[in-house]
Design a protein around this motif. Structure first.
Motif, PDB file in Angstrom:
ATOM      1  N   VAL A   1       2.625  -2.657   1.684  1.00 46.24           N
ATOM      2  CA  VAL A   1       2.749  -1.253   1.289  1.00 46.24           C
ATOM      3  C   VAL A   1       1.547  -0.452   1.788  1.00 46.24           C
ATOM      4  CG1 VAL A   1       2.767   0.322  -0.691  1.00 46.24           C
ATOM      5  CG2 VAL A   1       4.234  -1.699  -0.690  1.00 46.24           C
ATOM      6  N   LEU A   2       0.342  -0.993   1.621  1.00 45.81           N
ATOM      7  CA  LEU A   2      -0.856  -0.300   2.092  1.00 45.81           C
ATOM      8  C   LEU A   2      -0.862  -0.198   3.616  1.00 45.81           C
ATOM      9  CD1 LEU A   2      -3.646   0.944   1.920  1.00 45.81           C
ATOM     10  CD2 LEU A   2      -4.595  -1.364   1.600  1.00 45.81           C
ATOM     11  N   ASP A   3      -0.538  -1.279   4.294  1.00 39.77           N
ATOM     12  CA  ASP A   3      -0.528  -1.276   5.755  1.00 39.77           C
ATOM     13  C   ASP A   3       0.465  -0.249   6.287  1.00 39.77           C
ATOM     14  OD1 ASP A   3      -1.053  -2.161   8.396  1.00 39.77           O
ATOM     15  OD2 ASP A   3       0.709  -3.457   8.321  1.00 39.77           O
ATOM     16  N   ARG A   4       1.641  -0.179   5.682  1.00 38.00           N
ATOM     17  CA  ARG A   4       2.674   0.770   6.116  1.00 38.00           C
ATOM     18  C   ARG A   4       2.260   2.210   5.812  1.00 38.00           C
ATOM     19  NH1 ARG A   4       8.002   0.515   7.627  1.00 38.00           N
ATOM     20  NH2 ARG A   4       9.395   2.186   6.918  1.00 38.00           N
TER      21      ARG A   4
ATOM     22  N   LEU B   1      -9.597   0.695   5.505  1.00 33.09           N
ATOM     23  CA  LEU B   1      -8.319  -0.006   5.461  1.00 33.09           C
ATOM     24  C   LEU B   1      -8.527  -1.506   5.578  1.00 33.09           C
ATOM     25  CD1 LEU B   1      -5.216  -0.082   5.560  1.00 33.09           C
ATOM     26  CD2 LEU B   1      -5.385   0.245   8.041  1.00 33.09           C
ATOM     27  N   CYS B   2      -9.376  -1.920   6.495  1.00 36.28           N
ATOM     28  CA  CYS B   2      -9.641  -3.345   6.697  1.00 36.28           C
ATOM     29  C   CYS B   2     -10.124  -4.005   5.414  1.00 36.28           C
ATOM     30  CB  CYS B   2     -10.671  -3.507   7.813  1.00 36.28           C
ATOM     31  SG  CYS B   2     -11.143  -5.229   8.131  1.00 36.28           S
TER      32      CYS B   2
ATOM     33  N   GLY C   1       5.960   2.361  -6.057  1.00 38.23           N
ATOM     34  CA  GLY C   1       6.522   3.175  -5.001  1.00 38.23           C
ATOM     35  C   GLY C   1       6.186   2.655  -3.619  1.00 38.23           C
ATOM     36  N   ALA C   2       6.910   3.179  -2.617  1.00 41.19           N
ATOM     37  CA  ALA C   2       6.705   2.753  -1.244  1.00 41.19           C
ATOM     38  C   ALA C   2       5.567   3.488  -0.562  1.00 41.19           C
ATOM     39  CB  ALA C   2       8.001   2.960  -0.444  1.00 41.19           C
ATOM     40  N   ARG C   3       5.189   4.656  -1.062  1.00 37.22           N
ATOM     41  CA  ARG C   3       4.099   5.445  -0.482  1.00 37.22           C
ATOM     42  C   ARG C   3       3.143   5.891  -1.587  1.00 37.22           C
ATOM     43  NH1 ARG C   3       5.980   8.214   4.227  1.00 37.22           N
ATOM     44  NH2 ARG C   3       7.462   6.872   5.312  1.00 37.22           N
ATOM     45  N   PRO C   4       2.371   4.997  -2.177  1.00 38.14           N
ATOM     46  CA  PRO C   4       1.476   5.385  -3.272  1.00 38.14           C
ATOM     47  C   PRO C   4       0.468   6.437  -2.815  1.00 38.14           C
ATOM     48  CG  PRO C   4       1.644   2.986  -3.107  1.00 38.14           C
ATOM     49  CD  PRO C   4       2.268   3.554  -1.872  1.00 38.14           C
ATOM     50  N   THR C   5       0.272   7.462  -3.626  1.00 38.30           N
ATOM     51  CA  THR C   5      -0.686   8.518  -3.267  1.00 38.30           C
ATOM     52  C   THR C   5      -2.106   7.976  -3.195  1.00 38.30           C
ATOM     53  OG1 THR C   5      -0.838   9.122  -5.613  1.00 38.30           O
ATOM     54  CG2 THR C   5       0.755  10.331  -4.261  1.00 38.30           C
ATOM     55  N   ALA C   6      -2.385   6.899  -3.930  1.00 41.46           N
ATOM     56  CA  ALA C   6      -3.736   6.326  -3.903  1.00 41.46           C
ATOM     57  C   ALA C   6      -4.102   5.795  -2.525  1.00 41.46           C
ATOM     58  CB  ALA C   6      -3.841   5.208  -4.944  1.00 41.46           C
ATOM     59  N   TYR C   7      -3.114   5.487  -1.694  1.00 42.43           N
ATOM     60  CA  TYR C   7      -3.375   4.924  -0.374  1.00 42.43           C
ATOM     61  C   TYR C   7      -3.402   5.983   0.725  1.00 42.43           C
ATOM     62  CZ  TYR C   7      -2.419   0.323  -2.430  1.00 42.43           C
ATOM     63  OH  TYR C   7      -2.447  -0.811  -3.190  1.00 42.43           O
TER      64      TYR C   7
END
Length: 770
Positions: free
Chosen positions: A199-202, A151-152, A136-142
């Protein structure tokens, strides 16, 4: 509080501290947790640890930096700490991720990339508590990763996993200049982890506590040197991978995007010598590509199929009606396909929309199976609508009627059986009866241009566009029922600009590309632009700006249950752009994209263009297979670039359609700025096109026929946009065509090449002097 313990008790003491409750608050950033107990080891040779933790040193202190440094130095205690497995404690997960990352660093220095990559990915999975790669584009894990040190650290795991997937060891140091990579299966494996980085950055950007407009270039990161370098290095590396695939549009965009990130006026960026060093490197790398067009004719010999998972062969065939001529050049026409016919209404000769310029009111159709002749239909009858430009039709296939939508609830109707205009249909929107004409979402009696209109079954859907009220665009999404002639507002708000930004719906835009899948379950929105420049000229100070914002996203609306969902882009996609041609082909279950325009992608091709522009036009082609989760909880579009030996010239606002009886794809019309692709006079005016092309792609059902396609011959005869290739020597330019019976099938750059290549051309193409 200070604790003095032997090193053999380090893991035990950390476990006791963490189990006391430190780090268990999920919504509190680790950077904000204070008063860690300070630990001193009795038997350590050097008890004074750098709390910034070795090579991660920045002017920001990393959470639990001294503890991490101690565990890294005492590997047995580190293994014991990892075995505690306190997954519900965020501080334990962060420390565990850092310890595993240091192990991965040590392994990579011993030239064991596969083992190092496994450790980097294990480190990321430990912190996010989910298998990687995610879906997915917005994983709940992130969702709770934040925008600081956590994040870094996770981003660096994915970046170094991508680096370890490559052959070249000189990529190991993040932020250090590396030469462009080559395209091979080993290097292409890096795509998976670069996609995960994106994906994580977004997701982190959309999770920021202070939402910003999507067109705001300034990232919502904490002022963290390491984080900026990670993101900048990711963009640079992604651009290099795209260049290895000859996707020059994406390569140029991401390399410039890397430079933009570190070129701001923020004091902390300017005071960091590491960022300033990287900035100089990023600028030099990006300059190497500004001389490229997209596609770049000089690279056509390299356009070979190297990676089938990211590329596919294709061919563009120019269609000339067997009887009659092509339509006069135009752009912005309303087009649709119905029962094997392509219909074209109106359009404009240039892009100025001046009263003095040629405007078209004519209506035409051509049968796509034969492409024999354009057939003239009755002109548009509404004299009050002076310029028929950038509007669209909705087609009621069951009743054979086409509704011409210009933003009003009153629409002109064309009968596709009698081939006559029926008059005007008055439609209904119940909110008008309750609240008055101001309830009409686009504004009463206001024209709406650059919307996207799609029809399926008995419904028509309209999304986006601009109005006189706002040039920037909107995200209004409306449904129209052909049977009841009733409108329904599904999503969006005319007053969106006065509200906080929303990241759960598509941003406001003009010229989006849309389609509906073959089952009629989801409506898709891709790309488009927030027209900030237009908003500035329209005196909208809060929205206007010198640079418009091209979107790089795909959304889908559930046509059964309602609701937006952002979808994931994978593979080798087109770069951010607007005014591109896009169509969904139900015969192959693929989306095809051609051309378009990017207002932020620089081009300085003085050799061919003759001028340094701050925008780019495109002539590249892409297709995407729609991969659906069985539960329909996620959809991903896996993109491939279509490699063709020739291509229609660079253009924006072309029309790409599918023959609804045979599944073949056709391209029509468009425009380009003459400064970008000069004619005799590169005066900056727009040149439009009236040509018709067929796109053939090497996938089942798309019209690919090896007996009809000679790729070797196309490599020497096909047009490279506005230029031609010399049949004899292979140089490209504005060459003279052969004057024989072949009707200009080949071109020669001069008399010497004409003499060298004439015999071969005569034998191959049966050309004779006339």
């Amino acid at each position: 509080m200070d604790l003095v313990i032997p090193s053999s008790h380090l893991a035990l003491m950390l476990g006791i501290i963490l189990r006391s409750g430190l780090g268990t608050v999920e919504d509190l950033p680790l950077d904000d947790i204070k008063d860690y107990p300070r630990i001193t080891l009795l038997d350590d040779d050097d008890p004074s640890f750098d709390s910034h933790c070795g090579h991660y040193c920045t002017h920001h202190q990393k959470p639990a930096g001294s503890w991490i440094a101690m565990l890294v130095k005492h590997s047995e205690q580190a293994d014991m700490f990892l075995n505690w497995r306190e997954e519900d404690n965020r501080l334990w997960r962060f420390i565990a991720m850092e310890v595993l990352s240091h192990k991965a660093d040590s392994v990579s220095l011993r030239r064991e990339p596969e083992r190092a990559k496994a450790l980097w990915l294990k480190a990321a999975a430990v912190y996010v508590r989910a298998p990687v790669p995610t879906k997915g584009a917005r994983p709940t894990a992130y969702a709770g990763v934040g925008n600081g040190w956590e994040l870094c650290a996770v981003l660096q795991c994915y970046l170094k996993a991508a680096i370890c997937s490559m052959e070249r060891s000189d990529y190991i140091e993040v932020g250090v200049e590396a030469s462009f990579i080559t395209c091979n299966s080993t290097n292409i494996q890096a795509f998976k982890w670069l996609e995960e980085f994106y994906v994580l950055d977004r997701t982190a950007r959309f999770s920021t506590p202070r939402p910003k407009r999507l067109w705001d270039w300034e990232p919502p990161y904490a002022r963290n040197e390491e984080l900026y370098l990670n993101v900048a290095s990711f963009r640079s590396l992604l651009g290099s991978v795209f260049l290895a695939l000859n996707n020059t549009g994406s390569a140029t965009f991401w390399l410039w995007y890397s430079y933009f990130l570190v070129s701001g006026d923020d004091y902390h960026l300017k005071s960091s010598w590491r960022i300033q060093e990287y900035k100089s490197t990023a600028f030099r790398k990006s300059l190497q590509l500004t001389d490229f067009l997209h596609p770049e004719p000089k690279l056509m010999d390299r356009m070979t199929l190297k990676e089938p998972s990211l590329q596919v062969l294709g061919s563009w065939k120019k269609i000339t009606p067997s009887s009659g001529k092509n339509l006069p050049s135009r752009f912005g026409s309303a087009t649709f396909v119905h029962k094997g016919y392509l219909y074209v209404l109106g359009g404009d000769k240039t892009k100025t929309q001046s009263e003095d310029d040629p405007h078209f009111r004519d209506f035409w159709r051509i049968e796509l199976s034969t492409c024999r002749k354009w057939e003239r239909l009755p002109d548009h009858p509404n004299a009050n609508l002076k310029i028929l430009l950038l509007y669209e039709f909705g087609v009621d296939g069951e009743r054979d009627k086409a509704y011409y939508f210009v933003g009003s609830p009153i629409m002109d109707v064309f009968n596709l059986r009698t081939l006559r205009w029926e008059g005007r249909a008055t439609t209904y929107f119940h909110e008008i009866a309750e609240k008055g004409v101001d309830a009409w979402p686009w504004g009463w009696e206001r024209l709406v241009q650059m919307t996207s209109v799609r029809s399926f079954g008995s419904k028509m859907y309209v999304f986006g566009g601009d109005t006189q009220a706002t040039e920037l665009g909107n995200n209004i999404f409306m449904e129209f029922d052909f049977r009841t002639l009733e409108w329904k507002l599904l999503s969006g708000d005319a007053g969106w600009s006065k509200k906080p930004p929303e990241y759960t719906v598509p941003g406001p835009r003009t010229d989006p590309s849309t389609w509906i899948d073959s089952k009629g379950k989801r409506f898709y929105v891709m790309s488009g632009v927030a027209n900030r420049l237009g908003a500035m000229f329209n005196k909208e100070p809060e929205l206007g700006g010198l640079k418009s914002h091209p979107y790089f996203d795909i959304w889908s609306w559930d046509l059964v249950n309602g609701g937006w969902r952002e979808e994931r882009m994978e593979g080798n996609p087109p770069c951010p752009r607007t005014e591109m041609a896009a169509v969904y082909n139900p015969f192959t279950d693929h989306v095809a994209v051609f051309g378009g325009y990017c207002p932020t992608s620089r081009c300085a091709s003085t050799e061919q263009v003759g001028i340094d522009t701050l925008y780019s036009f495109f002539a590249d082609t892409f297709i995407a297979k729609i991969d659906r989760d069985p539960s329909d909880s996620t959809v991903s579009l896996h993109w491939k670039q279509v490699l063709s030996r020739g291509f229609p010239t660079y253009r924006a606002s072309p029309k790409l359609v599918v023959d609804d009886t045979m599944g073949k794809m056709y391209l029509f019309s468009g425009y380009v700025n003459t400064q970008y692709v000069p004619q005799n006079k590169g005066d900056g005016r727009s040149r439009s096109f009236g040509d018709l092309w067929e796109l053939r792609v090497d996938i089942p059902g798309s019209g690919w026929d090896q007996a009809d396609i000679d790729l070797e011959d196309e490599a020497r005869t096909a047009a490279l946009g506005p230029w031609q290739k010399c049949y004899a020597c292979g140089a490209f330019g504005n060459w003279k065509k052969c004057g024989g019976s072949c009707n200009g099938r080949v071109h020669f750059c001069g008399n010497e090449c004409l003499r060298d290549g004439w015999k071969e051309h005569k034998a191959t193409h049966d050309c004779r002097k006339v």
